[in-house]
Design an enzyme around this catalytic site. Structure first.
Site, PDB file in Angstrom:
ATOM      1  N   CYS A 129       0.811  -1.226   0.000  1.00 48.58           N
ATOM      2  CA  CYS A 129       0.000   0.000   0.000  1.00 48.58           C
ATOM      3  C   CYS A 129       0.842   1.272   0.000  1.00 48.58           C
ATOM      4  O   CYS A 129       0.595   2.200  -0.791  1.00 48.58           O
ATOM      5  CB  CYS A 129      -0.924   0.015   1.214  1.00 48.58           C
ATOM      6  SG  CYS A 129      -0.123  -0.450   2.763  1.00 48.58           S
ATOM      7  N   HIS A 252      -3.300   6.508   4.190  1.00 45.11           N
ATOM      8  CA  HIS A 252      -1.872   6.641   4.489  1.00 45.11           C
ATOM      9  C   HIS A 252      -1.384   8.009   4.013  1.00 45.11           C
ATOM     10  O   HIS A 252      -1.719   8.441   2.914  1.00 45.11           O
ATOM     11  CB  HIS A 252      -1.054   5.602   3.717  1.00 45.11           C
ATOM     12  CG  HIS A 252      -1.126   4.210   4.263  1.00 45.11           C
ATOM     13  ND1 HIS A 252      -1.787   3.871   5.420  1.00 45.11           N
ATOM     14  CD2 HIS A 252      -0.574   3.056   3.789  1.00 45.11           C
ATOM     15  CE1 HIS A 252      -1.640   2.570   5.633  1.00 45.11           C
ATOM     16  NE2 HIS A 252      -0.926   2.048   4.658  1.00 45.11           N
TER      17      HIS A 252
END
Lengths: 349, 349
Positions: A129, A252
């Protein structure tokens, strides 16, 4: 063609749930979605476009009538079942780290290296990710002026550690707000379920994601280093990462320093980002516009802002890059790989 | 000597409260502590070593019988009253940014540049919280092998924005846990009370601390750049910062990349840190030992860990540095300056 028969392996997890949502929104021709998960979920129901899908147990024969299998059930399941799926004629898009560095497995961010899909031998790996969003943001810069060096510090959301970790963070947070002493907080999973010690994340920052590896870097940090070089097809790019978990549920954030091979102005970088595929430029300091994790939730784009020149290094740039780790960081990138395979006519190729 | 008469200006704030605690623990000879705060606190009571101290309103004459005045009530109060305090014979230790870059005002981290105190002309500035802990961690490296360049990304706690911001974060967090929609969260202060727009910090990361300034860097980022050069007496050190607020109440964390002038091994850096004044080394990846914001609360030390070599740059090092922003970042550094002035015989000098 009646459409693809698609298997979701790990359908009840944080990522699997999002994979089903992404397929619901996809333009892929879909004939059937089948859902697989661990024993304690077998028999439960999930929904695909309002239709019930019963969770099945995974066996090698599960893949007999499957065209595409999206795996997100942990590396050990991918290890055991991905080759079985390929043997039965399915193409595997694997969200675990198990195959990522295998030279026979393309590691793909469609905005960056979709051409690598042409060399697939049945298995395609979805990158980590934190790597994916960095690639989406930096590829336009790399194409224009080349990249010499990357230094990244991450601010990663807890959903990357799974649905149970999200629950743990929320429980800890409530314990804090109830003024319970720290020793009474539930602390069983974070920073890393498979590691020895567990620490609270609520109102904390934990500089450990995944277990420690060579030279005192964590595996998560090595993933960012090695995957970047593979995806960008350049072993000479200097990359280094510090990966940190913070009390955010989804989204994130990354503080990225990049040194380019040739000089580029901030205004040119902004222009590049405005045109770049998969990027949403959010960069207006005069209006306090910059990417934020909370605003990235359930969005497919990678948000780029705080673009500025290093005050001392002529070819140095700083960026703040945010994306939904469950979507572009996992489920959406996997489904986007499936869509790209379809567009490139590489399924049943 | 009967001991010093000390004024705390801003005694009810997040930092002022901690200043009183630090003075209670101090070995300084103290005759009297007087407390000053804004109008709505006047008449209220705080305690110093079990003795009641009534909050007074601040007027120029407040400083007539004061030897040391610790200011932490915002730049405008320091601007208005610091010179009055000096005129009345007090030494001012100012925790705001107002005097920090004044060439006639020493900017002091006692572990690094206490000799600068000798040149004081009545006012001494306490550096910015995020700068102080970085200086404590990097000075031992600078002394041993020199520093060419620093790149820092911060993970800053909300108490740096004051007690009301802490309350706002806790309220927002409870709203999230109660599943209230984001638009109903209380969002009046963060990221920066004096700026136009306010955003939630709960389960978010905000890449803005203080307002924006030149070249799209925030003031907080410029503070880290300029204060580092002043404290280390070296205008040639390349410094750049990305300052980010995260949902932590107390304890700033920093991901620091440093390029040294001469080569140094990780083991040597660890040795330096073990011996360094004000540093607590927490660095054992095999045991998952690294600094954590939650563990730094109410500690005076700066915690250093995750020390590792850059994989590509021979003189490149990465560190994770954590400290209590209210103590070493503010109240403790101010009281430590007072103790150092006393030890160096610079009060009534």
């Amino acid at each position: 063609m009646k459409g693809y028969r698609i298997a979701i392996v790990g359908a009840t997890g944080a990522v699997g749930t999002k994979m089903i949502q992404m397929l619901e929104q996809s333009t892929l021709p879909i004939q059937e979605v089948r859902a697989f998960a661990s024993k304690h979920s077998v028999g439960k129901t999930v929904f695909f476009r309002q239709k019930k899908v019963i969770i099945e147990a995974l066996v090698p024969e599960s893949f007999e009538e499957i065209d595409l299998a999206l795996f997100s059930a942990g590396g050990s399941i991918s290890k055991e079942f991905a080759s079985e799926a390929v043997k039965h004629g399915a193409i595997v898009i694997d969200n675990t780290s198990y195959f990522r560095m295998d030279p026979n497995v393309p590691l793909v961010v469609p905005e960056v290296n979709k051409e690598d899909l042409k060399k697939h031998q049945g298995i395609i790996a979805n990158p980590n990710c934190s790597t994916i969003q960095m690639m989406v943001a930096l590829e336009p810069i790399r194409q224009k002026v080349g990249i010499e060096r990357i230094i990244v510090s991450t601010y990663q959301a807890v959903s990357g550690a799974g649905a149970k970790a999200v629950f743990e963070l929320e429980q800890q947070t409530q314990s804090y707000l109830n003024r319970l002493p720290k020793k009474e907080w539930q602390t069983d999973i974070l920073p890393c379920g498979s590691d020895q010690k567990h620490y609270p994340l609520a109102f904390n920052a934990l500089p450990q994601i995944d277990v420690f590896s060579e030279d005192d870097y964590t595996f998560e940090e090595w993933k960012m280093i090695n995957e970047t070089k593979k995806i960008m097809h350049d072993q000479t790019i200097k990359v280094v990462a510090t990966c940190v978990r913070i009390p955010v549920v989804q989204g994130h954030s990354e503080s990225i320093y990049v040194e380019t091979k040739e000089k580029i102005d901030v205004s040119e970088v902004r222009e590049l980002m405005e045109k770049a595929s998969g990027v949403c430029l959010e960069d207006d300091p005069s209006q306090q516009i910059y990417p934020q994790a909370l605003n990235s939730v359930n969005r497919k784009e990678t948000f780029v802002g705080r673009i500025r020149k290093d005050p001392d290094i002529e070819k140095g740039l700083h960026l703040w890059v945010v994306s939904d780790n469950l979507l572009k960081g996992a489920a959406w990138n996997s489904v986007q790989i499936a869509e790209t395979l379809h567009e490139m006519n590489l399924i049943h190729g």
